[in-house]
Motif scaffolding. Structure first.
Motif, PDB file in Angstrom:
ATOM      1  N   TRP A  31       2.224   6.779  -5.164  1.00 35.80           N
ATOM      2  CA  TRP A  31       0.836   6.468  -4.813  1.00 35.80           C
ATOM      3  C   TRP A  31       0.415   5.094  -5.386  1.00 35.80           C
ATOM      4  CZ3 TRP A  31      -2.304   8.252  -1.304  1.00 35.80           C
ATOM      5  CH2 TRP A  31      -2.114   9.523  -0.776  1.00 35.80           C
ATOM      6  N   ALA A  32       0.836   4.831  -6.592  1.00 38.72           N
ATOM      7  CA  ALA A  32       0.476   3.550  -7.212  1.00 38.72           C
ATOM      8  C   ALA A  32       1.108   2.379  -6.457  1.00 38.72           C
ATOM      9  CB  ALA A  32       0.904   3.526  -8.677  1.00 38.72           C
ATOM     10  N   LEU A  33       2.373   2.542  -6.051  1.00 38.79           N
ATOM     11  CA  LEU A  33       3.032   1.482  -5.285  1.00 38.79           C
ATOM     12  C   LEU A  33       2.342   1.269  -3.937  1.00 38.79           C
ATOM     13  CD1 LEU A  33       6.806   2.161  -6.011  1.00 38.79           C
ATOM     14  CD2 LEU A  33       5.419   0.248  -6.810  1.00 38.79           C
ATOM     15  N   GLY A  34       1.984   2.364  -3.269  1.00 35.39           N
ATOM     16  CA  GLY A  34       1.309   2.255  -1.968  1.00 35.39           C
ATOM     17  C   GLY A  34      -0.036   1.548  -2.086  1.00 35.39           C
ATOM     18  N   LEU A  35      -0.816   1.964  -3.108  1.00 33.02           N
ATOM     19  CA  LEU A  35      -2.117   1.309  -3.301  1.00 33.02           C
ATOM     20  C   LEU A  35      -1.946  -0.165  -3.687  1.00 33.02           C
ATOM     21  CD1 LEU A  35      -4.085   4.130  -5.154  1.00 33.02           C
ATOM     22  CD2 LEU A  35      -4.391   3.331  -2.812  1.00 33.02           C
ATOM     23  N   GLY A  36      -0.917  -0.480  -4.456  1.00 32.40           N
ATOM     24  CA  GLY A  36      -0.676  -1.877  -4.834  1.00 32.40           C
ATOM     25  C   GLY A  36      -0.352  -2.745  -3.629  1.00 32.40           C
ATOM     26  N   VAL A  37       0.490  -2.194  -2.713  1.00 33.97           N
ATOM     27  CA  VAL A  37       0.837  -2.949  -1.500  1.00 33.97           C
ATOM     28  C   VAL A  37      -0.404  -3.181  -0.644  1.00 33.97           C
ATOM     29  CG1 VAL A  37       2.149  -2.838   0.650  1.00 33.97           C
ATOM     30  CG2 VAL A  37       3.241  -2.214  -1.507  1.00 33.97           C
ATOM     31  N   VAL A  38      -1.240  -2.136  -0.502  1.00 33.83           N
ATOM     32  CA  VAL A  38      -2.464  -2.284   0.291  1.00 33.83           C
ATOM     33  C   VAL A  38      -3.398  -3.321  -0.350  1.00 33.83           C
ATOM     34  CG1 VAL A  38      -4.541  -1.083   1.054  1.00 33.83           C
ATOM     35  CG2 VAL A  38      -2.318   0.019   1.286  1.00 33.83           C
ATOM     36  N   ALA A  39      -3.497  -3.297  -1.681  1.00 27.16           N
ATOM     37  CA  ALA A  39      -4.358  -4.259  -2.379  1.00 27.16           C
ATOM     38  C   ALA A  39      -3.849  -5.691  -2.196  1.00 27.16           C
ATOM     39  CB  ALA A  39      -4.440  -3.912  -3.862  1.00 27.16           C
ATOM     40  N   ILE A  40      -2.530  -5.863  -2.235  1.00 29.76           N
ATOM     41  CA  ILE A  40      -1.956  -7.194  -2.037  1.00 29.76           C
ATOM     42  C   ILE A  40      -2.230  -7.686  -0.627  1.00 29.76           C
ATOM     43  CG2 ILE A  40       0.236  -8.451  -1.858  1.00 29.76           C
ATOM     44  CD1 ILE A  40       1.208  -6.772  -4.227  1.00 29.76           C
ATOM     45  N   LEU A  41      -2.136  -6.818   0.367  1.00 29.25           N
ATOM     46  CA  LEU A  41      -2.401  -7.208   1.746  1.00 29.25           C
ATOM     47  C   LEU A  41      -3.877  -7.592   1.924  1.00 29.25           C
ATOM     48  CD1 LEU A  41      -0.294  -4.553   3.737  1.00 29.25           C
ATOM     49  CD2 LEU A  41       0.183  -6.988   3.449  1.00 29.25           C
ATOM     50  N   VAL A  42      -4.764  -6.819   1.339  1.00 31.65           N
ATOM     51  CA  VAL A  42      -6.198  -7.117   1.471  1.00 31.65           C
ATOM     52  C   VAL A  42      -6.530  -8.439   0.799  1.00 31.65           C
ATOM     53  CG1 VAL A  42      -8.505  -6.366   0.784  1.00 31.65           C
ATOM     54  CG2 VAL A  42      -6.884  -4.706   1.733  1.00 31.65           C
ATOM     55  N   VAL A  43      -5.991  -8.671  -0.396  1.00 32.81           N
ATOM     56  CA  VAL A  43      -6.272  -9.924  -1.113  1.00 32.81           C
ATOM     57  C   VAL A  43      -5.712 -11.124  -0.355  1.00 32.81           C
ATOM     58  CG1 VAL A  43      -5.735 -11.193  -3.215  1.00 32.81           C
ATOM     59  CG2 VAL A  43      -6.501  -8.830  -3.363  1.00 32.81           C
ATOM     60  N   SER A  44      -4.508 -10.982   0.154  1.00 25.35           N
ATOM     61  CA  SER A  44      -3.926 -12.100   0.905  1.00 25.35           C
ATOM     62  C   SER A  44      -4.696 -12.352   2.192  1.00 25.35           C
ATOM     63  CB  SER A  44      -2.452 -11.816   1.213  1.00 25.35           C
ATOM     64  OG  SER A  44      -2.345 -10.682   2.080  1.00 25.35           O
ATOM     65  N   TYR A  45      -5.210 -11.318   2.809  1.00 31.11           N
ATOM     66  CA  TYR A  45      -5.998 -11.482   4.036  1.00 31.11           C
ATOM     67  C   TYR A  45      -7.308 -12.230   3.756  1.00 31.11           C
ATOM     68  CZ  TYR A  45      -8.381 -10.256   8.360  1.00 31.11           C
ATOM     69  OH  TYR A  45      -9.039 -10.312   9.556  1.00 31.11           O
ATOM     70  N   GLU A  46      -7.890 -12.004   2.587  1.00 28.57           N
ATOM     71  CA  GLU A  46      -9.155 -12.651   2.239  1.00 28.57           C
ATOM     72  C   GLU A  46      -8.963 -14.027   1.603  1.00 28.57           C
ATOM     73  OE1 GLU A  46     -12.201 -11.640   2.873  1.00 28.57           O
ATOM     74  OE2 GLU A  46     -11.538  -9.824   3.888  1.00 28.57           O
ATOM     75  N   VAL A  47      -7.901 -14.233   0.862  1.00 29.67           N
ATOM     76  CA  VAL A  47      -7.743 -15.455   0.070  1.00 29.67           C
ATOM     77  C   VAL A  47      -7.012 -16.547   0.834  1.00 29.67           C
ATOM     78  CG1 VAL A  47      -6.697 -16.400  -2.015  1.00 29.67           C
ATOM     79  CG2 VAL A  47      -7.879 -14.207  -2.105  1.00 29.67           C
ATOM     80  N   VAL A  48      -6.027 -16.209   1.633  1.00 33.03           N
ATOM     81  CA  VAL A  48      -5.204 -17.219   2.302  1.00 33.03           C
ATOM     82  C   VAL A  48      -6.044 -18.119   3.221  1.00 33.03           C
ATOM     83  CG1 VAL A  48      -3.359 -17.528   4.007  1.00 33.03           C
ATOM     84  CG2 VAL A  48      -3.038 -15.978   2.084  1.00 33.03           C
ATOM     85  N   PRO A  49      -7.008 -17.638   4.002  1.00 41.08           N
ATOM     86  CA  PRO A  49      -7.813 -18.550   4.839  1.00 41.08           C
ATOM     87  C   PRO A  49      -8.622 -19.551   4.025  1.00 41.08           C
ATOM     88  CG  PRO A  49      -8.005 -16.323   5.655  1.00 41.08           C
ATOM     89  CD  PRO A  49      -7.286 -16.236   4.343  1.00 41.08           C
ATOM     90  N   LEU A  50      -8.986 -19.211   2.800  1.00 37.05           N
ATOM     91  CA  LEU A  50      -9.745 -20.162   1.981  1.00 37.05           C
ATOM     92  C   LEU A  50      -8.923 -21.399   1.655  1.00 37.05           C
ATOM     93  CD1 LEU A  50     -11.550 -17.707  -0.473  1.00 37.05           C
ATOM     94  CD2 LEU A  50     -12.503 -18.859   1.514  1.00 37.05           C
ATOM     95  N   PHE A  51      -7.636 -21.237   1.440  1.00 39.20           N
ATOM     96  CA  PHE A  51      -6.776 -22.373   1.096  1.00 39.20           C
ATOM     97  C   PHE A  51      -6.321 -23.149   2.324  1.00 39.20           C
ATOM     98  CE2 PHE A  51      -6.579 -21.775  -3.350  1.00 39.20           C
ATOM     99  CZ  PHE A  51      -6.600 -20.400  -3.587  1.00 39.20           C
ATOM    100  N   THR A  52      -6.147 -22.458   3.449  1.00 41.12           N
ATOM    101  CA  THR A  52      -5.680 -23.151   4.657  1.00 41.12           C
ATOM    102  C   THR A  52      -6.829 -23.749   5.461  1.00 41.12           C
ATOM    103  OG1 THR A  52      -5.750 -21.082   5.900  1.00 41.12           O
ATOM    104  CG2 THR A  52      -3.667 -21.671   4.819  1.00 41.12           C
ATOM    105  N   GLY A  53      -8.092 -23.328   5.233  1.00 42.96           N
ATOM    106  CA  GLY A  53      -9.236 -23.887   5.944  1.00 42.96           C
ATOM    107  C   GLY A  53      -9.442 -23.286   7.305  1.00 42.96           C
ATOM    108  N   THR A  54      -8.761 -22.195   7.640  1.00 38.06           N
ATOM    109  CA  THR A  54      -8.934 -21.560   8.945  1.00 38.06           C
ATOM    110  C   THR A  54      -9.517 -20.177   8.739  1.00 38.06           C
ATOM    111  OG1 THR A  54      -6.673 -20.713   8.839  1.00 38.06           O
ATOM    112  CG2 THR A  54      -7.014 -22.822   9.945  1.00 38.06           C
ATOM    113  N   ASP A  55     -10.220 -19.745   9.725  1.00 36.69           N
ATOM    114  CA  ASP A  55     -10.805 -18.421   9.688  1.00 36.69           C
ATOM    115  C   ASP A  55     -10.170 -17.617  10.799  1.00 36.69           C
ATOM    116  OD1 ASP A  55     -12.274 -16.263   9.142  1.00 36.69           O
ATOM    117  OD2 ASP A  55     -14.246 -17.148   9.574  1.00 36.69           O
ATOM    118  N   VAL A  56      -9.593 -16.498  10.457  1.00 35.22           N
ATOM    119  CA  VAL A  56      -8.840 -15.726  11.441  1.00 35.22           C
ATOM    120  C   VAL A  56      -9.636 -14.555  11.959  1.00 35.22           C
ATOM    121  CG1 VAL A  56      -6.599 -16.389  10.540  1.00 35.22           C
ATOM    122  CG2 VAL A  56      -7.760 -14.420   9.557  1.00 35.22           C
TER     123      VAL A  56
END
Length: 201
Positions: free
Chosen positions: A13-38
């Motif tokens: 369960w901890a691994l599953g929640l960690g993967v989901v958290a990493i996906l959510v953070v990358s979805y929110e943070v990556v557009p800030l650095f690239t300057g695009t909004d998806v």
């Protein structure tokens, strides 16, 4: 044995929640650095028009109109040339290609015309002021027979003896000596030679 199975479930369960958290953070943070909004644009949201600078607002998808296909056919169209040759120039009745004298009425000047040239004004350069008179007096000869001519000149209380070509008082040059007069030139004012008559004492 139950404790080991519960630990495995907790770790999974901890691994599953960690993967989901990493996906959510990358979805929110990556557009800030690239300057695009998806974020997708829904069909119900109207698209904003382009600004004058040509840049679209962030998060909006701009649809470009397809350009009309340019005709790159190099074939010479004689019909189009013939129609352009039939065009005639129809203006206001004046031929711009031929110089014509226009009927322009020039108004007559009434009264005295003010011009730069004054007929009463003297022509030529302005008159030059005469140089000041030379303050020397010629009162006698100092030469003997057979010697070059020498004369006596006086200025105030000073007496000078000079011959032709000599300079008196550091500014007056004796140009020519005659029996009754002498020509002296002022070297400071650089004027013409002045004639000084012999004075009888």
């Amino acid at each position: 044995m139950k404790l080991g199975a519960e630990n495995r479930k907790t770790v999974a369960w901890a691994l599953g929640l960690g993967v989901v958290a990493i996906l959510v953070v990358s979805y929110e943070v990556v557009p800030l650095f690239t300057g695009t909004d998806v974020t997708p644009v829904s069909a119900s949201q109207p698209t904003a028009p382009l600004s004058r600078t040509g840049s679209a607002p962030r998060g909006r998808v701009v649809q470009k109109k397809p350009r009309a296909s340019e005709n790159l056919d190099p074939t010479l169209h004689l019909q189009l040339l013939a129609s352009s040759e039939q065009t005639k120039y129809a203006g206001l009745g004046r031929n711009i290609f031929v110089s014509q004298a226009e009927d322009v009425v020039i108004p007559k000047v009434v009264g005295k015309v003010n011009t730069d040239h004054d007929p009463e004004a003297p022509k030529g350069p302005p008159p030059v002021a005469p140089p000041p008179p030379i303050p020397l007096k010629f009162f006698g000869f100092a030469s003997r027979p057979g010697e070059p001519k020498r004369i006596f000149l006086s200025k105030d209380q000073d007496v000078f003896i000079a011959g032709e070509g000599e300079i008196v008082d550091r500014r007056y040059k004796v140009v020519r000596i005659s029996p009754t007069s002498v020509e002296i030139q002022d070297l400071v004012n650089s004027g013409p030679p002045q004639n000084i008559q012999l004075t009888q004492s």
